[in-house]
Design a protein around this motif. Sequence first.
Motif, PDB file in Angstrom:
ATOM      1  N   ALA A 145      41.197  57.329  45.808  1.00 40.75           N
ATOM      2  CA  ALA A 145      41.007  57.518  44.369  1.00 40.75           C
ATOM      3  C   ALA A 145      40.992  58.991  43.976  1.00 40.75           C
ATOM      4  CB  ALA A 145      39.699  56.858  43.924  1.00 40.75           C
ATOM      5  N   THR A 150      46.862  60.806  47.260  1.00 37.46           N
ATOM      6  CA  THR A 150      47.642  59.826  46.524  1.00 37.46           C
ATOM      7  C   THR A 150      48.785  59.322  47.404  1.00 37.46           C
ATOM      8  OG1 THR A 150      47.134  60.983  44.475  1.00 37.46           O
ATOM      9  CG2 THR A 150      48.923  59.393  44.406  1.00 37.46           C
ATOM     10  N   SER A 155      48.349  51.915  44.235  1.00 31.84           N
ATOM     11  CA  SER A 155      47.944  52.182  42.848  1.00 31.84           C
ATOM     12  C   SER A 155      46.798  51.282  42.397  1.00 31.84           C
ATOM     13  CB  SER A 155      49.139  52.024  41.911  1.00 31.84           C
ATOM     14  OG  SER A 155      49.631  50.685  41.945  1.00 31.84           O
ATOM     15  N   SER A 159      42.966  52.609  42.083  1.00 29.61           N
ATOM     16  CA  SER A 159      42.442  52.580  40.712  1.00 29.61           C
ATOM     17  C   SER A 159      41.119  51.824  40.645  1.00 29.61           C
ATOM     18  CB  SER A 159      43.459  51.937  39.770  1.00 29.61           C
ATOM     19  OG  SER A 159      44.634  52.715  39.681  1.00 29.61           O
ATOM     20  N   GLY A 162      38.476  53.877  42.139  1.00 30.48           N
ATOM     21  CA  GLY A 162      38.103  54.876  41.136  1.00 30.48           C
ATOM     22  C   GLY A 162      37.176  54.299  40.081  1.00 30.48           C
TER      23      GLY A 162
END
Length: 252
Positions: A145, A150, A155, A159, A162
Motif C-alpha cells: 500500500a 507498487t 491494485s 488498495s 491501504g
Amino acid sequence: MKVAVVTGASSGIGQSAALQIARRGAGVILTYSSNEQGAKDTVSRIEQLSGTAAALHLDIGDAATFPAFRDAVADVLRGTFQRDSFDYLVNNAGFAGSAMIEDTSEQEFDRLTDGLFKGPFFLTQALLPLLVDGAAIVNVTSNSALPHVTAPGYSVYASLKGAMVVLSRYMAKEFSARGIRVNSVAPGATRTRFADDAFAKHPEIIPELAKTFALGRIGEPDDIGMAIAVLVSEEGRWITGQDIEVSGGMNL
C-alpha cells in the motif's frame, strides 16, 4: 493473565504473533479457516511454552458468522481463562489475490473486499464489547500500500490494505475514549504460506527478491510477529494511530 485473540494463526505471521505474545505470558485464542492442523500445531507450541491457548474456526470473509464467533470467544474466555473480556486483538487473517486491473472480475473484487476490509471492520465491531478498556489492537496491512512498493497486479489487494491503514487511524481516534490503542504493521515480502505458498513452490525467486531488501534477505514470520507482540504489550503503551513498515528496508 492477559488474553489475546489472533486471527489467522495457523501459520505464518499470525502463528508467529500468537507464539510471541504467548512468550510474554498472555493466553491466546487463535483462529483458523481451512488449516485446522496448523491451528492445533500453534496451540501445541504455546502449550510447550507452558502457555494456554485455544483454537476457533473463523471465516473472515463471512461477516454473518461474527456474532456466533463472538459468543464462542466469550465461552472460551469463561471456560479456559475465567474471564469475560480480553486484552489484545490482532487482525491478521486474510488472503491474497492478484490480477491486472483490466482482468479483475467483480466476483474477485468482492471476495477480496469481504476478506481484507469488511471482515476486519465488522469483526472488530463484534468483539469490541469483549475488549477491556486499555486494550491494544494491531491490524496487519502490507507495504504494497506504500508508494515505494507498487507492483502490477495488486491494485485491489493493496488498495484494501491501504484502507485498513486509514481505518486503523480512525479506530485509534474513536477507541481512545476507552484507552484502547490501535496500530497497524505493514510487512514486506515474508516467507509464509501466502499467495498459495509461492516461496515454497518457487524458491528460485527468493535470492533475486532478497536483493531489494536493505538488510539483504526476505522477511521471516518472527520478524513481524515480534513487532506485533511489542505493539500490544507494555513496551508499546505510548504508540497509537501508527502504520509501521516492518520490511527490513524493502526498496529502501
